[in-house]
Write a protein that holds these residues in place. Structure first.
Motif, PDB file in Angstrom:
ATOM      1  N   UNK A  62       0.605  -0.387  -0.116  1.00  0.00           N
ATOM      2  CA  UNK A  62      -0.117  -0.426  -0.267  1.00  0.00           C
ATOM      3  C   UNK A  62       1.029   1.460   0.429  1.00  0.00           C
ATOM      4  N   UNK A  63       1.925   1.187   0.718  1.00  0.00           N
ATOM      5  CA  UNK A  63       2.621   2.538   0.925  1.00  0.00           C
ATOM      6  C   UNK A  63       3.752   2.665  -0.047  1.00  0.00           C
ATOM      7  N   UNK A  64       3.768   1.946  -1.014  1.00  0.00           N
ATOM      8  CA  UNK A  64       4.717   1.770  -1.938  1.00  0.00           C
ATOM      9  C   UNK A  64       3.638   2.373  -3.419  1.00  0.00           C
ATOM     10  N   UNK A  65       2.928   1.831  -3.465  1.00  0.00           N
ATOM     11  CA  UNK A  65       1.680   2.164  -4.371  1.00  0.00           C
ATOM     12  C   UNK A  65       1.541   3.555  -4.211  1.00  0.00           C
ATOM     13  N   UNK A  66       0.957   3.645  -2.611  1.00  0.00           N
ATOM     14  CA  UNK A  66       0.421   5.316  -2.207  1.00  0.00           C
ATOM     15  C   UNK A  66       1.945   6.161  -2.870  1.00  0.00           C
ATOM     16  N   UNK A  67       3.022   6.024  -2.902  1.00  0.00           N
ATOM     17  CA  UNK A  67       4.056   7.118  -2.799  1.00  0.00           C
ATOM     18  C   UNK A  67       4.772   6.911  -4.090  1.00  0.00           C
ATOM     19  N   UNK A  68       4.455   5.959  -4.599  1.00  0.00           N
ATOM     20  CA  UNK A  68       4.614   5.867  -6.980  1.00  0.00           C
ATOM     21  C   UNK A  68       3.539   7.248  -6.943  1.00  0.00           C
TER      22      UNK A  68
ATOM     23  N   UNK B  98     -11.263   9.519  -2.289  1.00  0.00           N
ATOM     24  CA  UNK B  98     -10.858   8.613  -2.651  1.00  0.00           C
ATOM     25  C   UNK B  98     -10.562   7.275  -1.493  1.00  0.00           C
ATOM     26  N   UNK B  99     -11.081   5.936  -1.719  1.00  0.00           N
ATOM     27  CA  UNK B  99     -11.023   5.229  -0.846  1.00  0.00           C
ATOM     28  C   UNK B  99      -9.677   4.220  -1.808  1.00  0.00           C
ATOM     29  N   UNK B 100      -8.807   4.321  -1.280  1.00  0.00           N
ATOM     30  CA  UNK B 100      -7.829   3.580  -1.675  1.00  0.00           C
ATOM     31  C   UNK B 100      -8.037   1.460  -1.007  1.00  0.00           C
ATOM     32  N   UNK B 101      -8.154   0.786  -2.460  1.00  0.00           N
ATOM     33  CA  UNK B 101      -8.364  -0.682  -2.499  1.00  0.00           C
ATOM     34  C   UNK B 101      -7.382  -1.054  -2.703  1.00  0.00           C
ATOM     35  N   UNK B 102      -7.638  -2.744  -2.322  1.00  0.00           N
ATOM     36  CA  UNK B 102      -6.875  -3.656  -2.465  1.00  0.00           C
ATOM     37  C   UNK B 102      -6.364  -3.200  -3.992  1.00  0.00           C
ATOM     38  N   UNK B 103      -7.233  -4.048  -4.878  1.00  0.00           N
ATOM     39  CA  UNK B 103      -6.895  -4.261  -6.284  1.00  0.00           C
ATOM     40  C   UNK B 103      -6.687  -3.245  -6.816  1.00  0.00           C
ATOM     41  N   UNK B 104      -6.848  -1.969  -5.871  1.00  0.00           N
ATOM     42  CA  UNK B 104      -6.023  -0.587  -6.929  1.00  0.00           C
ATOM     43  C   UNK B 104      -5.053  -0.508  -6.252  1.00  0.00           C
ATOM     44  N   UNK B 105      -4.214  -1.012  -5.688  1.00  0.00           N
ATOM     45  CA  UNK B 105      -3.230  -1.122  -5.346  1.00  0.00           C
ATOM     46  C   UNK B 105      -2.013  -2.409  -6.327  1.00  0.00           C
ATOM     47  N   UNK B 106      -3.220  -3.445  -6.641  1.00  0.00           N
ATOM     48  CA  UNK B 106      -2.494  -4.207  -7.602  1.00  0.00           C
ATOM     49  C   UNK B 106      -1.902  -4.482  -8.860  1.00  0.00           C
ATOM     50  N   UNK B 107      -3.143  -3.013  -9.095  1.00  0.00           N
ATOM     51  CA  UNK B 107      -3.122  -2.635 -10.378  1.00  0.00           C
ATOM     52  C   UNK B 107      -1.947  -2.423 -10.829  1.00  0.00           C
TER      53      UNK B 107
END
Length: 476
Positions: A88-94, A105-114
């Protein structure tokens, strides 16, 4: 970028934090986002109705295996929750390096994977996660009907399912995990009371005459019990949503482990005591309440668990509400009434499935083997290995002030495992173990047991595992 991503993260979340010069009563109860809120959410959500089915699992596994599997799955469950927090932190940082805003906007697991691995991983995450949460909500409804029946058996369990389905539909009015502050706190208090009630009541009751502890006797029962425990410590399908509700999500890392250690103090004593007292009788009584004598303490525990199951229904269903809102384009709508109205179609299939499959106990194991195994054990482990497979991705970005997007890790390796080789060994072990034991053997055993329940009671069973008319519900 003059400002570090970490500072940007904190700034964005401070914007979400309610402005309270004097701390208002509403914000105290309603606006959660601290480390403590996250801990209460994790601990409260991790063990709900499954507390009542763990003695049933012990009767299938035997005492020693039951305790070992609880500790084992508790540890690897905490590990994969840690991996999810890192991703999650990796995705948000990028994304924030690309100036993407997540306000409203609520970040969800499938969005992190995407974002980290592409559309195929998004599809897998969405399919497994949503199906698990759907059946997780179904299980809460089934548990409500199963529990209330031990207070009032004038209505059958199917009728109670109709009633509680309508009650649980009110969760559409809870906007997000920010707003579960008071519910998480109360929920954990309720499960704590119930766990210690089960422990003390079983010890005071003593062993039934001629008690037998013959488990494990059959392989199918053994793996069914093990998979229910896998399900117990696989409650972190909502980890990303809980993190996203925090004001400082980076502090989440070890919260799930600390929550799990507390949960051990509830699950191990209660399951051990009830199995010690009733032994093999539990093989045909998947709800521990059914064997304990009727009194005020038991009635209180049942009522508290009913309230807690309403809370857990909300926890499981809220991410489904978010997904549905995003599909129909309502996610960033500010009117809560419009969003609540849009969310209602999500509740209907849950209601219907709870009426079709009222098999409290066996359904937990089936969901654990077929869905939890992938959602919260296999996919996070594989995703972590693939996200950091290149040397550049593994290198910790010391500056985090890059003018250009560089694929450096946003988080350091944990102190207790400072080697990438070690990380890959642990993750590979989890993937292989859960795939073979959890999904393979567990899937076979739990589905065999589930089919047996269908053959015995039929679909749309009016009153699953109810005693014959005229007998008491307090003792069987």
């Amino acid at each position: 970028m003059d400002q570090t991503v970490n500072e940007q993260n904190e700034r964005d979340h401070q914007e979400e934090k309610p402005n309270q010069a004097p701390l208002s009563f509403k914000s105290l109860l309603w606006h959660g986002g601290s480390v403590y809120d996250a801990w209460f959410s994790c601990a409260s959500n991790q063990v709900a109705q499954v507390l009542l089915t763990l003695p049933y699992s012990f009767s299938q596994l035997g005492m020693l295996s039951g305790i070992i599997f609880q500790v084992f799955y508790g540890i690897i469950g905490s590990w994969t929750a840690y991996l999810i927090s890192i991703l999650y932190v990796e995705y948000r940082t990028r994304k924030e390096k690309e100036n993407v805003s997540f306000k409203n906007h609520v970040i969800q697991w499938f969005e992190v994977l995407d974002g980290l691995l592409g559309p195929y991983w998004k599809a897998a995450g969405l399919a497994f996660n949503c199906t698990f949460l759907l059946f997780g909500s179904v299980i809460q409804l089934i548990a409500c009907a199963s529990n209330i029946y031990y207070i009032n058996d004038k209505l059958d369990k199917r009728t109670w399912t109709y009633i509680f389905g309508a009650c649980c539909a009110t969760t559409v009015f809870i906007p997000s995990f920010h707003n579960y502050r008071i519910w998480s706190f109360l929920g954990l208090g309720m499960t704590t009371y119930t766990a210690w009630y089960l422990t003390i009541a079983a010890v005071l009751h003593g062993q039934v005459e001629g008690v037998q502890h013959s488990g494990p006797t059959k392989m199918v029962l053994y793996f069914t019990g093990a998979t229910n425990i896998l399900y117990t410590f696989g409650g972190h399908a909502v980890t990303v949503e809980i993190m996203d509700a925090m004001w400082k999500p980076r502090k989440f890392k070890f919260i799930y482990l600390i929550a799990t250690l507390y949960v051990f103090t509830l699950t191990i004593p209660s399951a051990t005591a009830v199995y010690w007292a009733f032994g093999d009788q539990l093989l045909t009584h998947s709800n521990a309440f059914s064997l304990l004598p009727t009194n005020g303490w038991r009635t209180t525990a049942i009522i508290l668990m009913l309230i807690h199951q309403f809370i857990t229904f909300g926890f499981a269903c809220t991410p489904l509400y978010f997904v549905w809102e995003k599909v129909i384009g309502m996610h960033e709508t500010k009117s809560m009434c419009l969003r609540a109205l849009a969310r209602l179609p999500v509740v209907i299939p849950i209601w219907f499935l709870a009426i079709i499959f009222p098999f409290f106990g066996p359904i937990n194991s089936a969901v654990g083997a077929l869905l939890v195994s992938f959602t919260v054990y296999i996919i996070p482990s594989l995703a972590h290995m693939l996200t950091f497979r290149s040397a550049s991705a593994r290198q910790y970005d010391m500056s985090r002030k890059c003018m250009f997007w560089v694929q450096n890790a946003a988080e350091k390796l944990p102190i207790f495992l400072p080697s990438w080789a070690g990380m890959y060994v642990v993750n590979s072990f989890i993937v292989v173990w859960v795939l073979v034991i959890g999904f393979g053997f567990g899937g076979w055993a739990s589905m065999a047991n589930f089919i047996k329940q269908v053959d015995t009671f039929g679909l749309f069973a009016k009153c699953y595992q109810c005693p014959p008319q005229g007998s008491t519900t307090a003792h069987h």
